[in-house]
Design a protein around this motif. Structure first.
Motif, PDB file in Angstrom:
ATOM      1  N   PRO A   1       0.835  -1.204   0.000  1.00 39.15           N
ATOM      2  CA  PRO A   1       0.000   0.000   0.000  1.00 39.15           C
ATOM      3  C   PRO A   1       0.871   1.257   0.000  1.00 39.15           C
ATOM      4  CG  PRO A   1      -0.571  -1.468   1.828  1.00 39.15           C
ATOM      5  CD  PRO A   1       0.615  -2.045   1.157  1.00 39.15           C
ATOM      6  N   GLN A   2       0.474   2.239  -0.803  1.00 37.42           N
ATOM      7  CA  GLN A   2       1.273   3.443  -0.979  1.00 37.42           C
ATOM      8  C   GLN A   2       0.851   4.587  -0.058  1.00 37.42           C
ATOM      9  OE1 GLN A   2       4.042   3.568  -3.134  1.00 37.42           O
ATOM     10  NE2 GLN A   2       3.609   1.380  -2.969  1.00 37.42           N
ATOM     11  N   THR A   3      -0.382   4.569   0.399  1.00 39.29           N
ATOM     12  CA  THR A   3      -0.874   5.651   1.264  1.00 39.29           C
ATOM     13  C   THR A   3      -1.524   5.044   2.496  1.00 39.29           C
ATOM     14  OG1 THR A   3      -3.093   5.730   0.290  1.00 39.29           O
ATOM     15  CG2 THR A   3      -1.375   7.076  -0.771  1.00 39.29           C
ATOM     16  N   THR A   4      -1.782   5.888   3.477  1.00 41.21           N
ATOM     17  CA  THR A   4      -2.468   5.424   4.683  1.00 41.21           C
ATOM     18  C   THR A   4      -3.861   4.915   4.331  1.00 41.21           C
ATOM     19  OG1 THR A   4      -1.241   7.020   5.996  1.00 41.21           O
ATOM     20  CG2 THR A   4      -3.203   6.088   7.006  1.00 41.21           C
ATOM     21  N   ASP A   5      -4.532   5.613   3.422  1.00 39.32           N
ATOM     22  CA  ASP A   5      -5.865   5.168   3.004  1.00 39.32           C
ATOM     23  C   ASP A   5      -5.811   3.803   2.317  1.00 39.32           C
ATOM     24  OD1 ASP A   5      -7.213   7.354   4.056  1.00 39.32           O
ATOM     25  OD2 ASP A   5      -7.076   8.506   2.183  1.00 39.32           O
ATOM     26  N   ASP A   6      -4.804   3.595   1.455  1.00 36.27           N
ATOM     27  CA  ASP A   6      -4.630   2.283   0.817  1.00 36.27           C
ATOM     28  C   ASP A   6      -4.420   1.200   1.870  1.00 36.27           C
ATOM     29  OD1 ASP A   6      -4.804   3.476  -1.668  1.00 36.27           O
ATOM     30  OD2 ASP A   6      -2.632   3.430  -2.039  1.00 36.27           O
ATOM     31  N   LEU A   7      -3.620   1.516   2.888  1.00 40.87           N
ATOM     32  CA  LEU A   7      -3.348   0.564   3.967  1.00 40.87           C
ATOM     33  C   LEU A   7      -4.628   0.221   4.720  1.00 40.87           C
ATOM     34  CD1 LEU A   7      -1.358  -1.064   5.696  1.00 40.87           C
ATOM     35  CD2 LEU A   7      -0.965   1.030   7.015  1.00 40.87           C
ATOM     36  N   LYS A   8      -5.400   1.238   5.067  1.00 40.25           N
ATOM     37  CA  LYS A   8      -6.662   1.008   5.787  1.00 40.25           C
ATOM     38  C   LYS A   8      -7.614   0.149   4.974  1.00 40.25           C
ATOM     39  CE  LYS A   8      -6.507   5.292   8.459  1.00 40.25           C
ATOM     40  NZ  LYS A   8      -7.133   6.606   8.681  1.00 40.25           N
ATOM     41  N   ILE A   9      -7.723   0.442   3.684  1.00 43.84           N
ATOM     42  CA  ILE A   9      -8.611  -0.341   2.814  1.00 43.84           C
ATOM     43  C   ILE A   9      -8.144  -1.792   2.743  1.00 43.84           C
ATOM     44  CG2 ILE A   9      -9.317  -0.657   0.402  1.00 43.84           C
ATOM     45  CD1 ILE A   9      -9.275   2.483   0.221  1.00 43.84           C
ATOM     46  N   ALA A  10      -6.848  -1.990   2.588  1.00 39.74           N
ATOM     47  CA  ALA A  10      -6.305  -3.351   2.508  1.00 39.74           C
ATOM     48  C   ALA A  10      -6.548  -4.123   3.801  1.00 39.74           C
ATOM     49  CB  ALA A  10      -4.808  -3.305   2.186  1.00 39.74           C
ATOM     50  N   ILE A  11      -6.398  -3.467   4.945  1.00 38.81           N
ATOM     51  CA  ILE A  11      -6.640  -4.123   6.233  1.00 38.81           C
ATOM     52  C   ILE A  11      -8.099  -4.540   6.351  1.00 38.81           C
ATOM     53  CG2 ILE A  11      -6.770  -3.756   8.738  1.00 38.81           C
ATOM     54  CD1 ILE A  11      -4.221  -1.991   8.410  1.00 38.81           C
ATOM     55  N   VAL A  12      -9.003  -3.635   6.019  1.00 40.32           N
ATOM     56  CA  VAL A  12     -10.443  -3.949   6.098  1.00 40.32           C
ATOM     57  C   VAL A  12     -10.782  -5.117   5.174  1.00 40.32           C
ATOM     58  CG1 VAL A  12     -12.749  -3.064   5.570  1.00 40.32           C
ATOM     59  CG2 VAL A  12     -11.141  -1.650   6.852  1.00 40.32           C
ATOM     60  N   GLN A  13     -10.232  -5.108   3.961  1.00 45.65           N
ATOM     61  CA  GLN A  13     -10.506  -6.195   3.006  1.00 45.65           C
ATOM     62  C   GLN A  13      -9.979  -7.532   3.513  1.00 45.65           C
ATOM     63  OE1 GLN A  13      -8.739  -4.622  -0.556  1.00 45.65           O
ATOM     64  NE2 GLN A  13     -10.641  -3.642  -1.219  1.00 45.65           N
ATOM     65  N   GLU A  14      -8.787  -7.536   4.055  1.00 55.24           N
ATOM     66  CA  GLU A  14      -8.215  -8.795   4.546  1.00 55.24           C
ATOM     67  C   GLU A  14      -8.959  -9.315   5.772  1.00 55.24           C
ATOM     68  OE1 GLU A  14      -6.297 -10.847   3.083  1.00 55.24           O
ATOM     69  OE2 GLU A  14      -5.836  -9.491   1.439  1.00 55.24           O
ATOM     70  N   ILE A  15      -9.387  -8.418   6.652  1.00 55.85           N
ATOM     71  CA  ILE A  15     -10.178  -8.855   7.806  1.00 55.85           C
ATOM     72  C   ILE A  15     -11.469  -9.502   7.334  1.00 55.85           C
ATOM     73  CG2 ILE A  15     -11.549  -8.029   9.772  1.00 55.85           C
ATOM     74  CD1 ILE A  15      -9.259  -6.066  10.360  1.00 55.85           C
ATOM     75  N   ALA A  16     -12.090  -8.911   6.324  1.00 52.96           N
ATOM     76  CA  ALA A  16     -13.336  -9.471   5.788  1.00 52.96           C
ATOM     77  C   ALA A  16     -13.113 -10.849   5.171  1.00 52.96           C
ATOM     78  CB  ALA A  16     -13.926  -8.517   4.756  1.00 52.96           C
ATOM     79  N   ASN A  17     -11.912 -11.122   4.689  1.00 54.21           N
ATOM     80  CA  ASN A  17     -11.607 -12.405   4.051  1.00 54.21           C
ATOM     81  C   ASN A  17     -11.196 -13.503   5.028  1.00 54.21           C
ATOM     82  OD1 ASN A  17     -12.121 -11.384   1.494  1.00 54.21           O
ATOM     83  ND2 ASN A  17     -10.011 -10.735   1.189  1.00 54.21           N
ATOM     84  N   ILE A  18     -11.020 -13.166   6.290  1.00 58.42           N
ATOM     85  CA  ILE A  18     -10.569 -14.173   7.256  1.00 58.42           C
ATOM     86  C   ILE A  18     -11.688 -15.179   7.501  1.00 58.42           C
ATOM     87  CG2 ILE A  18      -9.876 -14.579   9.656  1.00 58.42           C
ATOM     88  CD1 ILE A  18      -8.443 -11.894   9.560  1.00 58.42           C
ATOM     89  N   ASP A  19     -11.336 -16.418   7.390  1.00 58.59           N
ATOM     90  CA  ASP A  19     -12.276 -17.518   7.613  1.00 58.59           C
ATOM     91  C   ASP A  19     -12.518 -17.692   9.109  1.00 58.59           C
ATOM     92  OD1 ASP A  19     -12.104 -20.833   8.115  1.00 58.59           O
ATOM     93  OD2 ASP A  19     -13.573 -20.127   6.639  1.00 58.59           O
ATOM     94  N   GLY A  20     -13.765 -17.795   9.516  1.00 66.21           N
ATOM     95  CA  GLY A  20     -14.107 -17.971  10.925  1.00 66.21           C
ATOM     96  C   GLY A  20     -13.472 -19.205  11.535  1.00 66.21           C
ATOM     97  N   GLY A  21     -13.348 -20.257  10.745  1.00 61.23           N
ATOM     98  CA  GLY A  21     -12.720 -21.484  11.233  1.00 61.23           C
ATOM     99  C   GLY A  21     -11.262 -21.274  11.581  1.00 61.23           C
ATOM    100  N   MET A  22     -10.588 -20.430  10.797  1.00 62.18           N
ATOM    101  CA  MET A  22      -9.180 -20.151  11.077  1.00 62.18           C
ATOM    102  C   MET A  22      -9.045 -19.413  12.414  1.00 62.18           C
ATOM    103  SD  MET A  22      -6.263 -18.178   8.816  1.00 62.18           S
ATOM    104  CE  MET A  22      -7.420 -16.971   8.232  1.00 62.18           C
ATOM    105  N   LEU A  23      -9.924 -18.455  12.660  1.00 65.13           N
ATOM    106  CA  LEU A  23      -9.894 -17.744  13.940  1.00 65.13           C
ATOM    107  C   LEU A  23     -10.187 -18.677  15.104  1.00 65.13           C
ATOM    108  CD1 LEU A  23     -11.675 -14.393  13.067  1.00 65.13           C
ATOM    109  CD2 LEU A  23      -9.246 -14.781  13.439  1.00 65.13           C
ATOM    110  N   GLU A  24     -11.129 -19.588  14.900  1.00 68.15           N
ATOM    111  CA  GLU A  24     -11.464 -20.547  15.955  1.00 68.15           C
ATOM    112  C   GLU A  24     -10.271 -21.444  16.270  1.00 68.15           C
ATOM    113  OE1 GLU A  24     -14.476 -24.288  16.499  1.00 68.15           O
ATOM    114  OE2 GLU A  24     -15.246 -22.504  15.468  1.00 68.15           O
TER     115      GLU A  24
END
Length: 100
Positions: free
Chosen positions: A67-90
Motif C-alpha cells: 500500500p502506498q498511502t495510509t488510506d490504501d493501507l486502511k482499505i487493505a486491512i479492512v478487506q483482509e479482515i473481511a476475508n478471514i475464515d471464521g474457522g481459522m480464527l477458531e
C-alpha cells in the motif's frame, strides 16, 4: 531509556532492529516493545490471540500489495479482515488457549 532502542532484540542490521531504532527516534518515550522505551515482556499474560496471530497474519497479507498511502493501507486491512475464515480464527483461539 533511549539506549534500549538501539538494536531491539534482533541481530545487528536486521530490518526489525532498524525499524525499532527509527521508531524510537521518531517517537521517544512512546515505543512499547520488549526492549523499547516502555518495556513489554514477551509472553506477557496481557497478550491475546490478536497479538500473537491476527496482526502477524494481516501484515503477511496486507503488505503483499505494498500500500502506498495510509488510506490504501486502511482499505487493505479492512478487506483482509473481511476475508478471514471464521474457522481459522477458531483454530487460532483454540491453539492459543492450549499454549497459555
Amino acid at each position: 531509556m533511549a539506549s534500549l532502542c538501539e538494536g531491539d532484540n534482533e541481530a545487528p542490521g536486521s530490518l526489525k532492529a532498524i525499524n525499532t531504532t527509527v521508531l524510537c527516534r521518531m517517537f521517544p518515550g512512546h515505543i512499547i516493545s520488549r526492549r523499547g522505551d516502555i518495556p513489554w515482556p514477551s509472553r506477557s499474560p496481557d497478550l491475546t490471540v490478536c497479538d500473537y496471530f491476527l496482526w502477524s497474519y494481516l501484515k503477511s497479507k496486507v503488505y503483499v500489495s505494498r500500500p502506498q498511502t495510509t488510506d490504501d493501507l486502511k482499505i487493505a486491512i479492512v478487506q483482509e479482515i473481511a476475508n478471514i475464515d471464521g474457522g481459522m480464527l477458531e483454530r487460532a483461539t483454540r491453539n492459543f488457549r492450549k499454549k497459555t
